[in-house]
Motif scaffolding. Structure first.
Motif, short mmCIF file in Angstrom:
data_model
loop_
_atom_site.label_atom_id
_atom_site.label_comp_id
_atom_site.label_asym_id
_atom_site.label_seq_id
_atom_site.Cartn_x
_atom_site.Cartn_y
_atom_site.Cartn_z
N PHE A 1 0.85 -1.20 0.00
CA PHE A 1 0.00 0.00 0.00
C PHE A 1 0.89 1.24 0.00
O PHE A 1 2.05 1.18 0.42
CB PHE A 1 -0.90 -0.02 1.25
CG PHE A 1 -0.11 -0.10 2.53
CD1 PHE A 1 0.33 1.06 3.16
CD2 PHE A 1 0.26 -1.32 3.09
CE1 PHE A 1 1.09 1.00 4.32
CE2 PHE A 1 1.03 -1.39 4.26
CZ PHE A 1 1.44 -0.22 4.86
N PRO A 2 0.37 2.39 -0.44
CA PRO A 2 1.17 3.62 -0.39
C PRO A 2 1.10 4.26 0.99
O PRO A 2 0.10 4.13 1.69
CB PRO A 2 0.49 4.51 -1.43
CG PRO A 2 -0.92 4.03 -1.48
CD PRO A 2 -0.93 2.58 -1.09
N SER A 3 2.18 4.94 1.37
CA SER A 3 2.15 5.77 2.59
C SER A 3 2.86 7.08 2.27
O SER A 3 3.47 7.22 1.20
CB SER A 3 2.78 5.04 3.77
OG SER A 3 4.18 5.06 3.67
N ALA A 4 2.78 8.04 3.19
CA ALA A 4 3.22 9.41 2.88
C ALA A 4 4.63 9.51 2.31
O ALA A 4 4.88 10.25 1.38
CB ALA A 4 3.10 10.28 4.14
N ARG A 5 5.57 8.73 2.89
CA ARG A 5 6.96 8.90 2.46
C ARG A 5 7.42 7.88 1.42
O ARG A 5 8.62 7.73 1.19
CB ARG A 5 7.88 8.81 3.68
CG ARG A 5 7.72 9.98 4.64
CD ARG A 5 8.85 9.97 5.66
NE ARG A 5 8.57 10.84 6.78
CZ ARG A 5 8.87 10.55 8.04
NH1 ARG A 5 9.45 9.40 8.33
NH2 ARG A 5 8.60 11.40 9.00
N CYS A 6 6.47 7.15 0.80
CA CYS A 6 6.87 6.18 -0.22
C CYS A 6 7.56 6.89 -1.38
O CYS A 6 7.04 7.86 -1.92
CB CYS A 6 5.66 5.41 -0.75
SG CYS A 6 5.10 4.13 0.38
N ILE A 7 8.73 6.39 -1.75
CA ILE A 7 9.45 6.93 -2.92
C ILE A 7 8.83 6.29 -4.16
O ILE A 7 8.66 6.91 -5.19
CB ILE A 7 10.95 6.58 -2.83
CG1 ILE A 7 11.53 7.11 -1.53
CG2 ILE A 7 11.71 7.13 -4.03
CD1 ILE A 7 12.86 6.45 -1.16
N SER A 8 8.51 5.02 -4.03
CA SER A 8 7.95 4.27 -5.15
C SER A 8 6.42 4.38 -5.13
O SER A 8 5.79 4.06 -4.13
CB SER A 8 8.36 2.81 -5.01
OG SER A 8 7.65 2.01 -5.90
N ARG A 9 5.86 4.88 -6.23
CA ARG A 9 4.40 4.99 -6.32
C ARG A 9 3.94 4.48 -7.67
O ARG A 9 3.67 5.25 -8.59
CB ARG A 9 3.96 6.46 -6.16
CG ARG A 9 4.18 6.99 -4.77
CD ARG A 9 3.65 8.39 -4.60
NE ARG A 9 3.71 8.79 -3.21
CZ ARG A 9 2.79 8.47 -2.30
NH1 ARG A 9 1.72 7.79 -2.65
NH2 ARG A 9 2.94 8.86 -1.06
N PRO A 10 3.87 3.15 -7.79
CA PRO A 10 3.50 2.58 -9.10
C PRO A 10 2.09 3.02 -9.50
O PRO A 10 1.20 3.09 -8.66
CB PRO A 10 3.56 1.07 -8.86
CG PRO A 10 3.60 0.87 -7.39
CD PRO A 10 4.10 2.12 -6.78
N ASP A 11 1.91 3.37 -10.79
CA ASP A 11 0.58 3.78 -11.26
C ASP A 11 -0.29 2.55 -11.52
O ASP A 11 0.20 1.43 -11.65
CB ASP A 11 0.68 4.67 -12.50
CG ASP A 11 1.40 3.96 -13.63
OD1 ASP A 11 0.78 3.08 -14.27
OD2 ASP A 11 2.59 4.26 -13.86
N GLU A 12 -1.59 2.80 -11.61
CA GLU A 12 -2.61 1.75 -11.81
C GLU A 12 -2.23 0.77 -12.92
O GLU A 12 -2.35 -0.44 -12.76
CB GLU A 12 -3.95 2.41 -12.21
CG GLU A 12 -4.78 2.90 -11.05
CD GLU A 12 -5.37 1.75 -10.23
OE1 GLU A 12 -5.74 0.72 -10.80
OE2 GLU A 12 -5.43 1.90 -8.99
#
Lengths: 243, 243
Positions: A107-118
């Motif tokens: 799941f994403p959280s505030a400080r995630c560097i990695s944010r894979p798109d849908e």
């Protein structure tokens, strides 16, 4: 004994045919008539079978016995991991599967560097599920952990607290140990939540606490984001009598 | 607080000068006068210092206080690992350092695929020691695990049994758990020995048993050679009250 996984609806108590990837794998292993193999449904049922026919693209099997997998832990542990960089998540999926995780939730959280798109997520999820399947096979498990992707930190918390015990690890927590949490109450399912490379934010930890999660330390050494869930999982397996 | 390691003979209780790699690292971090840093001797002593002068190639520090490291485990755990392929050993060195290992010992065993020669070993050892130093720094440890290379399995056994408790993990052992071993007796040092990719041979396990090692299981799932030592180390740290 070689292990094959088939969908639950294909598990049969008398006779089975392996096709597709399973048949290709059997070919690589040069399986012969009379050899014994294990066929699992990935949900805890296992059949010991004897190869009765090997032909191009399919392997026929006679089922000797059906049993409940003996290699599944008594407690279902769910790993909740904030998205790390991709290779680290793959590492955690492989190792957590070996170590006996029931499912792995990213799941994403505030400080995630990695944010894979849908769009990329769908492809990646398939790849991650294959890593889990392969690790289940190699480690002799009867269950393939499901890889679950959630859209927000709030969703992760809401889902994690459904377990009998829900624990979040935070480097600024020094008083409450994992042991204190595990020695309290009875439980058949445990959620273990850890942050991304930069850690969780204070506010995120507070949110989890208010939702009912227990906030614990993993000791006085700072663990990398990919080390923490595996350390915690090993400790829970040890505590619950797996080894 | 940023952590620098210096050789024990350079640790001074009033004033210190960082040079070489430490000074280069300080430059990258853009350390300024008045900032606080930690200087460790890698053997458990730590100094909290204030930067008093930053010049090209050297950083001057005034020592505020000297203390014993608070991040070292109460039990010294030595990891004995039969040579795996090189990247796996590097992985274990990094992770075992984070998790609190006291030292990491690599040695050849009958089924080792990787058999580094004398010449390449010297270079590799330097690299491995650097990985341990870097992981110590990042995880906030006060001790850098020493990387020790032994020439034979017999040497590994002889050295491992010097610890108060010496445990070997074997996939064909099903009765004796790690918990049984850890709940018996008192100990300040523990050796944990695991095999290479293809496992240890029956004869090797017997040899260790005769020498006085306890043979234990890590549960009913088959762990990869790089997962087993880290799982065992996590469990020992948990058992001995680290978290």
């Amino acid at each position: 004994m070689t292990r094959f996984f088939v969908p639950p609806e294909e598990l049969n108590i008398s006779f089975m045919v392996l096709t597709g990837e399973n048949a290709a794998h059997a070919k690589v292993l040069r399986l012969k008539n009379g050899e014994q193999v294990m066929v699992c449904d990935g949900q805890g049922a296992e059949c010991i079978c004897t190869v009765s026919d090997v032909s191009s693209g399919q392997i026929s099997l006679v089922v000797n016995s059906v049993q409940k997998s003996s290699s599944e832990p008594s407690v279902k542990v769910s790993i909740y991991m904030a998205f790390p960089k991709s290779d680290k998540l793959e590492h955690v999926i492989q190792k957590a599967t070996e170590l006996g995780a029931y499912e792995i939730v990213a799941f994403p959280s505030a400080r995630c560097i990695s944010r894979p798109d849908e769009k990329s997520l769908q492809k990646k999820k398939e790849r991650w599920q294959k890593i889990a399947a392969s690790a289940s096979e190699q480690s002799g498990r009867g269950h393939i952990p499901e890889i679950i992707i959630l859209g927000s930190y709030s969703e992760a918390i809401s889902r994690a607290i459904q377990a009998d015990k829900a624990i979040l690890f935070y480097e600024n927590e020094h008083a409450t140990t994992l042991r204190m949490a595990l020695e309290t109450g009875t439980y058949h399912s445990v959620s273990l939540l850890t942050g991304p490379e930069g850690g969780l934010e204070d506010g995120e930890v507070e949110k989890a606490r208010r939702a009912g999660m227990e906030i614990c330390t993993l000791g006085s050494r700072i663990l990398r984001c990919e080390t923490a869930p595996l350390c915690a999982l090993s400790a829970v397996m040890y505590h619950t009598g797996e080894f």
